[in-house]
Design an enzyme around this catalytic site. Structure first.
Site, mmCIF file in Angstrom:
data_model
loop_
_atom_site.group_PDB
_atom_site.id
_atom_site.type_symbol
_atom_site.label_atom_id
_atom_site.label_comp_id
_atom_site.label_asym_id
_atom_site.label_seq_id
_atom_site.Cartn_x
_atom_site.Cartn_y
_atom_site.Cartn_z
ATOM 1 N N ALA A 16 38.850 -74.266 -7.192
ATOM 2 C CA ALA A 16 39.441 -74.116 -5.858
ATOM 3 C C ALA A 16 39.873 -75.477 -5.297
ATOM 4 C CB ALA A 16 38.443 -73.443 -4.917
ATOM 5 N N ARG A 102 25.889 -88.357 -2.806
ATOM 6 C CA ARG A 102 26.238 -88.640 -1.397
ATOM 7 C C ARG A 102 25.192 -89.435 -0.638
ATOM 8 N NH1 ARG A 102 28.143 -82.616 -0.179
ATOM 9 N NH2 ARG A 102 30.233 -82.691 -1.091
ATOM 10 N N CYS A 131 32.308 -80.533 3.071
ATOM 11 C CA CYS A 131 33.510 -80.096 3.805
ATOM 12 C C CYS A 131 33.274 -79.934 5.316
ATOM 13 C CB CYS A 131 34.045 -78.795 3.211
ATOM 14 S SG CYS A 131 32.768 -77.597 2.806
ATOM 15 N N ARG A 244 27.925 -68.302 6.574
ATOM 16 C CA ARG A 244 29.096 -67.928 5.769
ATOM 17 C C ARG A 244 29.739 -66.670 6.342
ATOM 18 N NH1 ARG A 244 31.061 -71.290 2.088
ATOM 19 N NH2 ARG A 244 29.146 -71.389 0.873
ATOM 20 N N HIS A 251 37.151 -73.590 7.649
ATOM 21 C CA HIS A 251 35.832 -73.601 8.280
ATOM 22 C C HIS A 251 36.006 -73.802 9.795
ATOM 23 C CE1 HIS A 251 34.029 -73.629 4.458
ATOM 24 N NE2 HIS A 251 33.546 -74.854 4.381
ATOM 25 N N ASN A 325 39.090 -76.138 4.739
ATOM 26 C CA ASN A 325 37.972 -76.764 4.015
ATOM 27 C C ASN A 325 38.368 -77.284 2.645
ATOM 28 O OD1 ASN A 325 38.085 -73.747 3.857
ATOM 29 N ND2 ASN A 325 36.745 -74.109 2.119
HETATM 30 P P1 A2P Z 1 36.551 -73.738 -15.685
HETATM 31 O O1 A2P Z 1 37.665 -73.079 -14.960
HETATM 32 O O2 A2P Z 1 36.918 -74.130 -17.067
HETATM 33 O O3 A2P Z 1 35.244 -72.994 -15.605
HETATM 34 P P2 A2P Z 1 35.180 -73.787 -8.418
HETATM 35 O O4 A2P Z 1 34.682 -74.890 -7.547
HETATM 36 O O5 A2P Z 1 36.408 -73.134 -7.904
HETATM 37 O O6 A2P Z 1 34.098 -72.818 -8.762
HETATM 38 O O7 A2P Z 1 35.631 -74.475 -9.793
HETATM 39 C C1 A2P Z 1 34.725 -75.153 -10.627
HETATM 40 C C2 A2P Z 1 35.471 -76.080 -11.554
HETATM 41 O O8 A2P Z 1 34.499 -76.725 -12.385
HETATM 42 C C3 A2P Z 1 36.419 -75.366 -12.501
HETATM 43 O O9 A2P Z 1 37.554 -76.178 -12.724
HETATM 44 C C4 A2P Z 1 35.590 -75.256 -13.757
HETATM 45 O O10 A2P Z 1 36.333 -75.162 -14.947
HETATM 46 C C5 A2P Z 1 34.875 -76.584 -13.731
HETATM 47 N N1 A2P Z 1 33.739 -76.575 -14.638
HETATM 48 C C6 A2P Z 1 32.747 -75.662 -14.727
HETATM 49 N N2 A2P Z 1 31.892 -75.975 -15.741
HETATM 50 C C7 A2P Z 1 32.362 -77.114 -16.301
HETATM 51 C C8 A2P Z 1 31.950 -77.936 -17.389
HETATM 52 N N3 A2P Z 1 30.872 -77.650 -18.112
HETATM 53 N N4 A2P Z 1 32.698 -79.035 -17.689
HETATM 54 C C9 A2P Z 1 33.790 -79.337 -16.962
HETATM 55 N N5 A2P Z 1 34.243 -78.594 -15.931
HETATM 56 C C10 A2P Z 1 33.548 -77.494 -15.599
#
Ligand code: A2P
Length: 343
Positions: A16, A102, A131, A244, A251, A325
């Site tokens: 996102a 942070r 955020c 939420r 937000h 956000n």
């Molecule tokens: P992926 O789409 O391949 O799962 P959000 O905040 O919308 O939930 O998105 C999480 C982001 O973190 C996505 O881009 C997701 O990629 C990435 N992500 C999740 N697990 C991993 C991982 N093991 N290594 C790198 N990126 C990851």
């Protein structure tokens, strides 16, 4: 750091916030020579079209950061813990959107309109605040500067996109299930790791993230601790209640502040905010003008309205603060940090 022709990477580029970081880099003509999109193994090979170009997503591995100058991280705290130092070892500056670093006292936590001076002390990692915290401190900074603030009591009304793309899908599916009188499946909110999950469609959940033994949630503690760190005032009294709502993006916050100036008026507060960069005052009850998340979505600014004097407390004011956000609360602030770095 080199100030142009930068090699940039986005970790979590399919998420996102990650998708918005790419959008903002392109929209603001960030001086990037290359932009590498990184995500999990699941997404390797996916094509993303943006700004007239097609990018191919790669799996995030330690070698991904070779030659990278700036790496934006937005793939969750555990991925930042795993790869951020690796990126720094390869010479990159990391701008991290997660809560992993942070509150580390050696890591600057930056909102460029508030504390850009802390950037000069970075040693490779810079943290982008939570955020809800960003939009609140950005809006309050001009008041703090002019009158001083000694207390903040905030209640948030947070959108599901703050919990990631999967949470947006869950709201979507639950809304359909509700309308079809089907069983509502809740698997993600208030927190993936919670014992119980509750529907977010047509509901309000007064829990974001897990509870601490103090009775506050981790989201509330983030707002309280990060606000004091960004404002550089450990004595400031800050409390938060984070809720939420079934809003996709944007937000909202009901904020009560006590200034150090008992004679400050609503007009004083309003005019200080009107002059601040990135803040838009939308405040005219006679015209029913006030900020709402539906209208803040896709916009860069932080919107403020409903500014009122507390009836009893001299120097006390109430207001309503709304922002996208995913933009000022995340992607935009991260890109602004990068812009500030190369200024
Ligand atoms: P992926 O789409 O391949 O799962 P959000 O905040 O919308 O939930 O998105 C999480 C982001 O973190 C996505 O881009 C997701 O990629 C990435 N992500 C999740 N697990 C991993 C991982 N093991 N290594 C790198 N990126 C990851």
């Amino acid at each position: 750091m080199n100030k142009e022709n930068l090699n940039v990477a986005i970790v979590g580029a399919t998420g996102a916030v990650g998708t918005k970081i790419l959008e903002k880099l392109l929209e603001r003509n960030f001086p990037a020579k290359s932009i590498k999109l990184l995500a999990s193994k699941r997404s390797a090979g996916i094509e993303i079209a943006a700004g007239g170009q097609t990018y191919i997503v790669e799996e995030t591995v330690p070698e991904s950061f070779k030659g990278v100058d700036i790496a934006f991280f937005s793939a969750g705290g555990s991925i930042s813990q795993k790869f951020a130092n690796e990126a720094v070892k390869h010479g990159a500056v990391v701008i991290d959107n997660t809560s992993a670093f942070r509150m580390d006292e050696n890591i600057p936590l930056v909102v460029p309109e508030v504390n850009p001076q802390t950037l000069k002390d970075h040693s490779g990692i810079i943290a982008n605040p939570n955020c809800s915290t960003i939009q609140m401190v950005a809006a309050l900074q001009p008041i703090k500067e002019k009158f001083g603030i000694n207390r903040i009591i905030v209640s948030t009304y947070q959108a599901v996109s703050g919990a990631g793309a999967e949470a947006i899908d869950e709201l979507d599916q639950q809304s359909t299930q509700f309308q079809e009188r089907a069983n509502i499946k809740a698997e993600l909110l208030p927190s993936a790791s919670a014992e119980r999950h509750y529907p977010i469609a047509f509901n309000a959940i007064p829990q974001i993230d897990m509870f601490d033994e103090s009775g506050y949630t981790l989201e509330e503690l983030k707002m309280m601790n990060e606000t004091k760190k960004i404002f550089g005032d450990e004595q400031m009294a800050v409390t938060a209640t984070c809720v939420r709502l079934p809003v996709v993006t944007g937000h909202s916050e009901s904020v009560y502040i006590e200034t150090n100036d008992e004679n400050a008026t609503v007009d004083d507060i309003r005019s200080a905010m009107e002059k601040a960069p990135g803040i838009v005052v939308q405040d005219d009850p006679s015209a029913q003008l006030y900020p709402m998340p539906l209208f803040a979505e896709g916009k860069d600014e932080v919107f403020v309205g409903r500014i009122r004097k507390d009836p009893k407390q001299p120097g006390g004011f109430h207001m309503w603060i709304v922002s996208d956000n995913l933009l000022k609360g995340a992607a935009l602030n991260s890109v602004q940090i990068a812009e500030e770095l190369i200024k």
